[in-house]
Design an enzyme around this catalytic site. Structure first.
Site, PDB file in Angstrom:
ATOM      1  N   ASP A 556      -8.480 -21.999 -28.167  1.00 23.98           N
ATOM      2  CA  ASP A 556      -7.705 -21.132 -27.274  1.00 23.98           C
ATOM      3  C   ASP A 556      -6.470 -20.571 -27.991  1.00 23.98           C
ATOM      4  O   ASP A 556      -6.007 -21.104 -28.998  1.00 23.98           O
ATOM      5  CB  ASP A 556      -7.281 -21.931 -26.042  1.00 23.98           C
ATOM      6  CG  ASP A 556      -7.179 -21.084 -24.790  1.00 23.98           C
ATOM      7  OD1 ASP A 556      -7.001 -19.858 -24.932  1.00 23.98           O
ATOM      8  OD2 ASP A 556      -7.269 -21.633 -23.683  1.00 23.98           O
ATOM      9  N   GLU A 559      -4.673 -15.883 -31.049  1.00 21.91           N
ATOM     10  CA  GLU A 559      -4.206 -14.548 -31.475  1.00 21.91           C
ATOM     11  C   GLU A 559      -3.246 -14.577 -32.685  1.00 21.91           C
ATOM     12  O   GLU A 559      -3.359 -13.649 -33.498  1.00 21.91           O
ATOM     13  CB  GLU A 559      -3.516 -13.837 -30.304  1.00 21.91           C
ATOM     14  CG  GLU A 559      -4.422 -13.534 -29.138  1.00 21.91           C
ATOM     15  CD  GLU A 559      -4.639 -14.749 -28.242  1.00 21.91           C
ATOM     16  OE1 GLU A 559      -5.625 -14.750 -27.484  1.00 21.91           O
ATOM     17  OE2 GLU A 559      -3.845 -15.699 -28.310  1.00 21.91           O
ATOM     18  N   ASP A 633      -7.864 -14.051 -20.496  1.00 18.52           N
ATOM     19  CA  ASP A 633      -7.428 -14.358 -19.128  1.00 18.52           C
ATOM     20  C   ASP A 633      -7.353 -13.087 -18.277  1.00 18.52           C
ATOM     21  O   ASP A 633      -6.278 -12.657 -17.844  1.00 18.52           O
ATOM     22  CB  ASP A 633      -6.080 -15.065 -19.164  1.00 18.52           C
ATOM     23  CG  ASP A 633      -6.150 -16.383 -19.908  1.00 18.52           C
ATOM     24  OD1 ASP A 633      -7.250 -16.947 -20.016  1.00 18.52           O
ATOM     25  OD2 ASP A 633      -5.107 -16.853 -20.395  1.00 18.52           O
TER      26      ASP A 633
END
Length: 958
Positions: A556, A559, A633
């Site tokens: 997760d 980025e 998300d």
């Protein structure tokens, strides 16, 4: 796997050295191409152009404005490319390099590059003069260049790829996209043209495609007038439903409250909770043309321009805003009314509206690439006879896509989050008791003690027996994926291990940034650009998680998302400097390096267990690390669902075949939460809960045909029985498509095999298979799931029909009725609540497996072959062991199946290959569908039955 590829270019490889007579240009032949040198008219122009042959239709183009090329390296180009024969000739003022399939022409005058086929047809050309610009830049004491490259683009060209973005754009011709990584935004600098070429832009910094300019503030482009006609600003009116809060009116020279820095420009002391805000007035352009706007929003927002609703209501949660783009033709000197209506989402929220003025003629409608910081300019050109061949070229350069474990093709259940061991085990048990198929259940973040993020240890109060938990999941024939982050709290031993080696990003620590957990804890992210740091990251996971026999890794925030909603400059500070250099230069490749850590780590310690990684970000080359990407998300709105269709299709064309999404959306509108809570109390299906159920039904209907089928999100929960009770049409529909997914497993797993052996793409925009039909070039809401099934999602509330285009080149069959539809027409088709429009291309052969609740429950000893008549067809059934890498050693089987339409025969060919546990004998039940016999799809289909032992057999069909 090598991370950095080094081209072998040395003085000893020089074959010849020639000077032209009319210019100062000279060129040098090399073993793999040539270099041209130029006398610059400007320091921003190219001084050297290098052409390298990497394949018959693979060309590497490099350029620099310096005297020498820097040492060649790439994070994304990994394999050693074999030598390919080519010739070099001088034709007037042009150097012509020719392979067996391609001609590359380079102007000796200005270095402009053209690509032609061997018949001389132009494929791609750089802008006249070369189209290259180099602007010096220095960051953290390191020098580089801001680069720009322009290519000519004909009017009928279309572009696809660029990763996955959320503005619901499909064909990027005439459009633009900023390429950076953020939650819900995955940037891959690769496009595929409908002209059957691809271009991979080898830059890791902030980049732009289609327009090299940033968006600007409204007052930098327009004259602004407030609602009273006074020049200089718009009017901002801040109201609140709280009776104790007075309305506030002020001048707004810009609408820019997009991050934690600029949000401070909102009225201090005015509470956004329960607020309604209006920005209104007029804008006046000083130039006639097309203006491109980008809206940034959290909460609810509408935009009116020229008294028309330009942007219908959109919503996004406060902590994760979204962008939406729109264009408007404006006339110089004409005032146009503008009104923005904004309802913030809670006490913190963001909004903004920026714009680009009409694009300069040299860039307009052309192919434009811009990057903030490179050592030199690098791009790779690849060509083929189809988009599949182009993507094959991309993977030749960046690495093969691994075959995912077979269980990953099944259904995944997840939520934010299972808080205890009993909770996750109870959910899986309920799936089994209800006989709902499932393979993978997911444990999300915060399974550790509250202040121990990065410890990789479980909270013993909530998860007293982690090994027993995983063993219990396996005993119920499930697999488990666990959330791991590159994030570490400062107090953990793992943070200290990284920090003492200099492998932790320091800015978040220096600034004492606290996250959103409990009172807020200080931590940061590790630096995967260091080889040692990558090894340590895996060692920590191996020590703490691996002994539990966990099956897959959920990577997760890759980025990396060190902090939400920061401005771009601060984001760079938070994620650097890296071990390789400035974070400005290496801005977009964190997820690639992070994935390499786990993939190589696991393959070193357990060489024959398939790695599975799910990551929230990705980059060119991610596929070689057995990585799937999900769309982050996203919100729980119909427009968010629709945007995932085009997002997933462009991601697929970006060369990375495994993609998924949070079915139902992750961030939930308050009205749905309230509806669920009220339903729990009253049992009444109010209007919001009714819509919630339909949204999840439609999303599951679509999601069952994504490469990976996965439900996840915040409360309300996404288990089928949590969405609706047994007997409700939502529950029945979700189960229908889950079961259909499992019955299609022979078809789906064959596609998984093809992604490796044939560089195949599973989720396919229509343009891939019907490139001769110009009408499909802008269809981003239908797609092919493999070679045979056309999927047409329904993405509007209470819609019971939708428009479907049936491409030319084939006739089609309604999946549910068997009725034939002629190709080359658009029809309004039925879409009842419980069914998604599905169509099968004539000439298709679709294998249907047994009724199973998990992928390895039983072998497919009986397969129903649905044969859709009308054209010749073929399908090669692929099988292997499903969990290991023996397929890389040749341990797999193929069964070729062909249909001859004229002779009405089906041939099941001789099986080739074998593997441990292979089923040597099975039955095939053949069910035909034709115009004359429009048979509906049926699991219990009756037809001609044949026994098959691996030898060729031909059947005359009834």
């Amino acid at each position: 796997m090598k991370i950095i590829r080094k081209y072998k270019i040395a003085i000893g490889l020089i074959v010849g050295f020639l000077l032209t007579s009319c210019t100062a240009t000279q060129y040098t032949k090399m073993e793999d191409g040539f270099i041209l040198d130029f006398k610059q008219n400007s320091s921003k122009e190219a001084k050297k152009i290098r052409i390298q042959v990497l394949g018959e239709e693979l060309i590497h183009v490099s350029a620099t404005s310096e005297l020498m090329f820097p040492k060649d390296s790439s994070l994304i180009i990994v394999p050693e490319i074999p030598t390919v024969p080519f010739t070099i000739d001088e034709v007037a003022d042009t150097i012509v390099l020719t392979t067996s399939k391609l001609k590359v022409l380079v102007s000796k005058e200005n270095g402009g590059v053209k690509f032609k086929d061997t018949d001389g047809n132009l494929i791609l050309a750089e802008k006249a003069g070369g189209g290259k610009t180099f602007t010096p830049i220095e960051v953290d004491g390191t020098s580089g260049f801001t680069t720009r490259q322009i290519f000519d683009s004909p009017k009928d060209e279309a572009f696809y790829g660029l990763g996955q973005h959320q503005a619901d754009e499909f064909n990027y011709k005439g459009k633009s996209e900023e390429l950076y990584q953020y939650n819900t935004k995955v940037s891959v600098p690769f496009i595929v043209s409908n002209k059957n070429y691809g271009l991979l832009w080898d830059s890791y910094s902030l980049s732009r495609f289609g327009d090299s300019r940033p968006y600007e503030q409204l007052n930098a482009i327009f004259k602004l007038y407030d609602k009273n006609g006074e020049e200089g600003s718009l009017t901002g009116t801040y109201t609140s439903s709280d009776k104790d809060v007075q309305t506030l009116v002020r001048k707004e020279p810009t609408i820019f409250f997009e991050d934690i820095k600029s949000i401070k420009n909102l009225p201090q002391g005015f509470p956004l909770k329960n607020a309604e805000i209006f920005y209104e007035g007029d804008i006046e352009a000083n130039e006639t043309g097309v203006y491109k706007f980008i809206l940034y929003y959290a909460g609810y927002m509408k935009v009116y321009m020229n008294n028309e609703l330009i942007v219908p209501e959109r919503w996004r949660t406060a902590w994760n805003p979204n962008s939406f783009k729109y264009t408007l033709n404006l006339e110089a000197g004409k005032r146009v009314p503008l009104r923005i209506e904004w309802k913030p989402d809670g006490g913190t929220s963001y909004c903004g509206l920026r714009v680009r003025k009409p694009q300069p003629s040299d860039e307009k409608n052309n192919q434009v690439w811009w990057s903030e910081m490179d050592k030199k300019m690098d791009y790779y050109f690849m060509h083929g006879n189809s988009m599949d061949e182009v993507i094959k070229g991309y993977r030749t350069l960046t690495g093969k896509s691994q075959i995912m474990p077979k269980w990953a093709m099944g259904y995944w259940q997840s939520r934010e989050r299972y808080n205890t061991q009993d909770e996750i085990l109870g959910v899986l048990k309920e799936f089994r008791e209800r006989k709902i198929p499932i393979d993978n259940i997911v444990l999300d973040w915060n399974h550790w003690e509250e202040d121990q993020w990065g410890s990789h240890e479980f909270d013993k109060k909530r998860f007293p027996d982690p090994k027993g938990m995983v063993d219990s999941i396996h005993a119920m024939n499930g697999k488990m994926m666990i959330s791991i982050w590159p994030k570490f709290y400062q107090n953990t031993e793992h943070f200290k291990e990284f920090d003492e080696k200099g492998w932790m990003y320091q800015q978040a620590i220096k600034d004492s940034i606290r996250d959103w957990v409990g009172p807020g804890y200080i931590g940061s992210f590790y630096d995967p650009y260091s080889t040692g740091a990558r090894k340590l990251f895996w060692e920590q996971i191996y020590e703490h998680y691996y002994p539990l026999n966990i099956d897959a890794w959920w990577m997760d925030a890759s980025e990396p998302n060190v902090r939400d909603c920061t401005d771009m400059d601060y984001r760079k500070s938070l994620q650097g400097p890296t071990a390789l250099g400035s974070s400005t230069e290496f801005f977009n490749t964190y997820a690639l390096m992070n994935a390499e850590a786990i993939y190589n780590g696991q393959r070193e310690v357990e060489t024959n267990k398939r790695v599975f990684l799910l990551t929230r970000s990705g980059f060119a080359g991610s596929q070689r690390y057995s990585t799937a990407t999900w769309s982050g998300d996203i919100g729980t709105r119909w427009e968010d669902m629709k945007a995932q269709i085009s997002a997933g299709l462009n991601f697929a064309v970006s060369g990375i075949p495994y993609w998924t999404m949070d079915i139902g959306g992750f961030c939930v509108e308050d009205r749905y939460v309230t509806a669920q809570l009220n339903f729990d109390n009253t049992g009444n299906e109010n209007v919001d809960y009714k819509e919630w159920r339909e949204l999840n039904t439609r999303w599951n209907q679509f999601g069952a045909f994504a490469p990976l089928y996965r439900a996840h999100g915040q409360f309300p929960f996404r288990e089928p029985w949590e969405i609706a009770p047994k007997g409700h049409p939502a529950y029945a529909s979700i189960l229908y498509y889950t079961n259909l997914r499992y019955r299609l497993m022979p078809y789906i797993y064959t596609m998984a095999g093809k992604t490796y052996f044939d560089d195949y793409t599973i989720m396919r925009p229509l343009i891939m298979d019907f490139s001769k039909d110009k009408k499909v070039e802008n269809i981003g809401d239908q797609f092919m799931f493999g070679p045979s099934i056309m999927v047409c999602p329904v993405y509007e509330y209470e819609e019971r029909n939708r428009s479907v285009y049936f491409p030319e080149g084939a006739n089609w069959y309604n999946f549910y009725t068997g009725a034939e539809i002629k190709g080359g027409q658009k029809l309004n088709v039925d879409a009842p609540y419980d069914r998604i429009p599905l169509y099968v291309r004539e000439g298709s052969i679709i294998p249907i497996g047994p009724d199973i609740e998990y992928t390895d429950e039983k072998l497919a000893d009986t397969i129903v072959l649905y044969v859709y008549k009308g054209q010749n067809g073929s399908f090669t059934l692929y099988e292997d062991e499903g969990v290991n890498y023996n397929y890389e050693k040749g341990n797999f089987s193929n069964i070729p199946i062909t249909y001859n339409n004229n002779e009405n025969t089906l041939t099941i060919g001789q099986r080739t290959g074998e593997f441990k546990g292979m089923l040597k004998n099975r039955k095939f039940v053949i069910k035909t569908v034709s115009k004359e016999n429009p048979n509906a799809f049926n699991y219990k289909a009756e037809g001609q039955t044949v026994a098959y032992n691996g030898e060729l057999i031909t059947i005359q069909l009834n």
